[in-house]
Design a protein around this motif. Structure first.
Motif, short mmCIF file in Angstrom:
data_model
loop_
_atom_site.label_atom_id
_atom_site.label_comp_id
_atom_site.label_asym_id
_atom_site.label_seq_id
_atom_site.Cartn_x
_atom_site.Cartn_y
_atom_site.Cartn_z
N ALA A 74 0.83 -1.21 0.00
CA ALA A 74 0.00 0.00 0.00
C ALA A 74 0.87 1.26 0.00
CB ALA A 74 -0.92 -0.01 1.22
N GLU A 75 0.46 2.24 -0.78
CA GLU A 75 1.18 3.51 -0.81
C GLU A 75 0.94 4.26 0.50
OE1 GLU A 75 0.40 5.85 -4.21
OE2 GLU A 75 0.92 4.28 -5.66
N SER A 76 2.01 4.81 1.04
CA SER A 76 1.93 5.54 2.31
C SER A 76 3.18 6.39 2.44
CB SER A 76 1.81 4.56 3.49
OG SER A 76 2.93 3.70 3.54
N ASP A 77 3.27 7.12 3.55
CA ASP A 77 4.46 7.93 3.80
C ASP A 77 5.57 6.99 4.26
OD1 ASP A 77 3.22 10.31 3.16
OD2 ASP A 77 2.48 10.61 5.20
N ALA A 78 6.25 6.41 3.29
CA ALA A 78 7.27 5.41 3.60
C ALA A 78 8.34 5.43 2.52
CB ALA A 78 6.65 4.02 3.70
N VAL A 79 9.47 4.85 2.83
CA VAL A 79 10.53 4.64 1.85
C VAL A 79 10.86 3.14 1.81
CG1 VAL A 79 11.53 6.93 2.02
CG2 VAL A 79 12.33 5.12 3.56
N VAL A 120 21.51 6.26 -2.56
CA VAL A 120 21.08 6.21 -3.97
C VAL A 120 20.12 5.06 -4.22
CG1 VAL A 120 23.20 7.29 -4.80
CG2 VAL A 120 23.08 4.79 -4.61
N SER A 121 19.64 4.41 -3.17
CA SER A 121 18.74 3.28 -3.39
C SER A 121 17.52 3.32 -2.48
CB SER A 121 19.48 1.95 -3.18
OG SER A 121 20.02 1.88 -1.87
N LEU A 122 17.05 4.54 -2.16
CA LEU A 122 15.80 4.72 -1.42
C LEU A 122 14.70 5.08 -2.41
CD1 LEU A 122 16.89 6.79 1.72
CD2 LEU A 122 16.22 4.39 1.65
N PHE A 123 13.50 4.47 -2.25
CA PHE A 123 12.44 4.67 -3.23
C PHE A 123 11.11 4.92 -2.54
CE2 PHE A 123 15.73 1.93 -4.91
CZ PHE A 123 16.04 2.57 -6.10
N ASN A 124 10.22 5.64 -3.25
CA ASN A 124 8.91 5.98 -2.70
C ASN A 124 7.91 4.83 -2.82
OD1 ASN A 124 9.57 8.60 -1.94
ND2 ASN A 124 9.21 9.39 -4.01
N THR A 125 8.10 3.95 -3.79
CA THR A 125 7.17 2.84 -3.98
C THR A 125 7.93 1.53 -4.05
OG1 THR A 125 7.23 2.84 -6.40
CG2 THR A 125 5.70 4.38 -5.34
N VAL A 126 7.22 0.44 -3.75
CA VAL A 126 7.85 -0.88 -3.80
C VAL A 126 8.18 -1.26 -5.24
CG1 VAL A 126 5.67 -2.13 -3.92
CG2 VAL A 126 7.68 -3.25 -2.96
N ASN A 127 7.38 -0.81 -6.21
CA ASN A 127 7.66 -1.12 -7.61
C ASN A 127 8.95 -0.48 -8.09
OD1 ASN A 127 5.44 -2.79 -8.07
ND2 ASN A 127 4.11 -1.05 -8.54
N ASP A 128 9.21 0.77 -7.65
CA ASP A 128 10.46 1.42 -8.01
C ASP A 128 11.65 0.66 -7.41
OD1 ASP A 128 9.20 3.38 -9.43
OD2 ASP A 128 9.17 4.84 -7.78
N CYS A 129 11.48 0.16 -6.19
CA CYS A 129 12.55 -0.60 -5.54
C CYS A 129 12.77 -1.93 -6.26
CB CYS A 129 12.20 -0.83 -4.07
SG CYS A 129 13.60 -1.39 -3.07
N LEU A 130 11.67 -2.59 -6.67
CA LEU A 130 11.80 -3.84 -7.42
C LEU A 130 12.51 -3.63 -8.75
CD1 LEU A 130 8.31 -5.44 -6.71
CD2 LEU A 130 10.52 -6.40 -6.05
N ASN A 131 12.21 -2.53 -9.42
CA ASN A 131 12.89 -2.21 -10.68
C ASN A 131 14.38 -2.00 -10.47
OD1 ASN A 131 10.59 -2.40 -12.30
ND2 ASN A 131 10.05 -0.25 -11.98
N TYR A 132 14.72 -1.37 -9.34
CA TYR A 132 16.13 -1.18 -9.00
C TYR A 132 16.82 -2.53 -8.82
CZ TYR A 132 20.20 -0.37 -6.03
OH TYR A 132 21.46 -0.39 -5.49
#
Length: 373
Positions: free
Chosen positions: A87-92, A110-122
């Protein structure tokens, strides 16, 4: 459903398949729950198949009168966790990546992301980068969700190399559902005999600050309801089903250990969910080195192939050999400082010889220590 493939130990799974051992629904439920070989989606599918194909029964030693209801509640709990995690929330979000050669360091800045999908892409891009050389590959990874402006524990999700969620353990370990599963460990036939060399499934060798790609070896003694006292001299009857093993520990001693071992843990029940148990044992076929070679002698003695006197003599000689090697070059920080060695009277030839001996014994770790020389 191939329940044998859910057992962490391939050797135990294949042995049970060979003798056509049949698991009841409670035992099958536990083996599915504890499987590290299968993804969360595969475990849920197996539980659903079990519910459809078996009669409902109570869960022993618990308040649950219906196994089917218990399994549905557990799947709901895990699905609720996934919903909150994604779920989207105020999180990294950030990742912890593991490869065949150990942990792959990621840089938080350089590897903090706003969404889990962005982190998975990384992680996907990192996977491509790591595997381009063909010398290494990702085995699994964690993604951590850190909620901002809240005093709460971080959420974490363990993924396979195929980007599928695996078991959810840490956060759920306080629940009654988790504790109930911990107490359901069944008595399963194993192929191991006294003196067999074994390892723990998916547990790499790590002793002190030196790391190797080899597996840690143990010598199998027995499996049973035992609990080893602190002084390791008395075996007491216990409710827990443990494996009793010989090992060579990080302090350079031959130890008589049990797995799982709750000593030193605040919650014994949680230990059975986190720690390896006898169902994780597999045959060890690797080569032993250094002092750990004595495990071969222990194995041979337990099998009746050598005498106790020969085993003791071998242990004494191996210890003396290792101590002699340790005396051949300066220990500690002195061995990392060429200037200090020269001030002590050693020549460049001596220093080169010391370092060659260090590399022979300790490998790549020594090169890292000397990179700044």
């Amino acid at each position: 459903m191939d329940i044998y493939s859910f057992i962490n130990s391939k050797d135990i799974g294949e042995y049970c398949r060979k003798i056509n051992y049949q698991f009841n629904p409670i035992e099958a439920s536990y083996l599915i729950w504890r499987s590290k070989r299968r993804t969360l989606k595969e475990r849920h599918a197996a539980w659903m198949e079990l519910i459809k194909s078996t009669l409902d029964i109570p869960v022993p030693d618990s308040e649950y009168k219906s196994l089917h209801e218990f399994l549905n509640d557990y799947m709901t709990m895990e699905n609720d966790y996934l919903t909150e995690f994604y779920a989207e929330s105020d999180a990294v979000y950030f990742s912890r990546i593991y490869t065949e050669q150990g942990k792959y360091e990621t840089v938080p800045l350089v590897s903090l992301f706003n969404t889990v999908n962005d982190c998975l892409n990384y992680v996907r891009k990192t996977k491509e980068y790591i595997e381009e050389s063909g010398q290494n590959r990702i085995t699994n990874f964690h993604i951590v969700k850190a909620v901002l402006n809240k005093r709460r524990d971080d959420m974490s999700l363990h993924y396979s190399a195929g980007f599928e969620p695996l078991r959810i353990i840490a956060v759920l370990s306080k629940t009654d559902l988790f504790h109930t599963f911990c107490k359901l460990c069944p008595v399963v036939p194993t192929p191991f005999k006294e003196g067999d060399m074994v390892k723990i499934y998916n547990d790499k060798y790590h002793r002190g600050m030196f790391h190797s790609d080899e597996w840690t070896a143990y010598v199998f003694d027995t499996v049973g309801y035992w609990d080893v006292d602190e002084d390791e001299t008395v075996l007491n009857l216990s409710k827990n089903y443990n494996a009793i093993l010989y090992s060579y520990d990080e302090w350079g001693q031959v130890s008589y250990i049990q797995i799982p071992d709750s000593r030193g843990y605040n919650n014994e029940i949680e230990t059975w969910g986190f720690k390896p148990n006898y169902l994780d044992l597999e045959y060890y076929n690797g080569e032993l080195k250094g002092r750990e070679r004595i495990l071969t002698g222990i194995s041979s003695y337990l099998k009746g192939d050598i005498s106790l006197a020969f085993l003791m003599n071998t242990y004494r000689v191996m210890n003396a050999e290792t101590e002699f090697k340790n005396m051949l070059f300066p220990n500690g920080s002195y061995g990392c400082d060429k200037k200090l060695l020269k001030l002590g009277g050693w020549t460049n030839t001596d220093i080169d010889l010391f370092r060659q001996m260090e590399y022979t014994i300790f490998g790549d770790y020594v090169e890292l220590l000397h990179e700044e020389d």
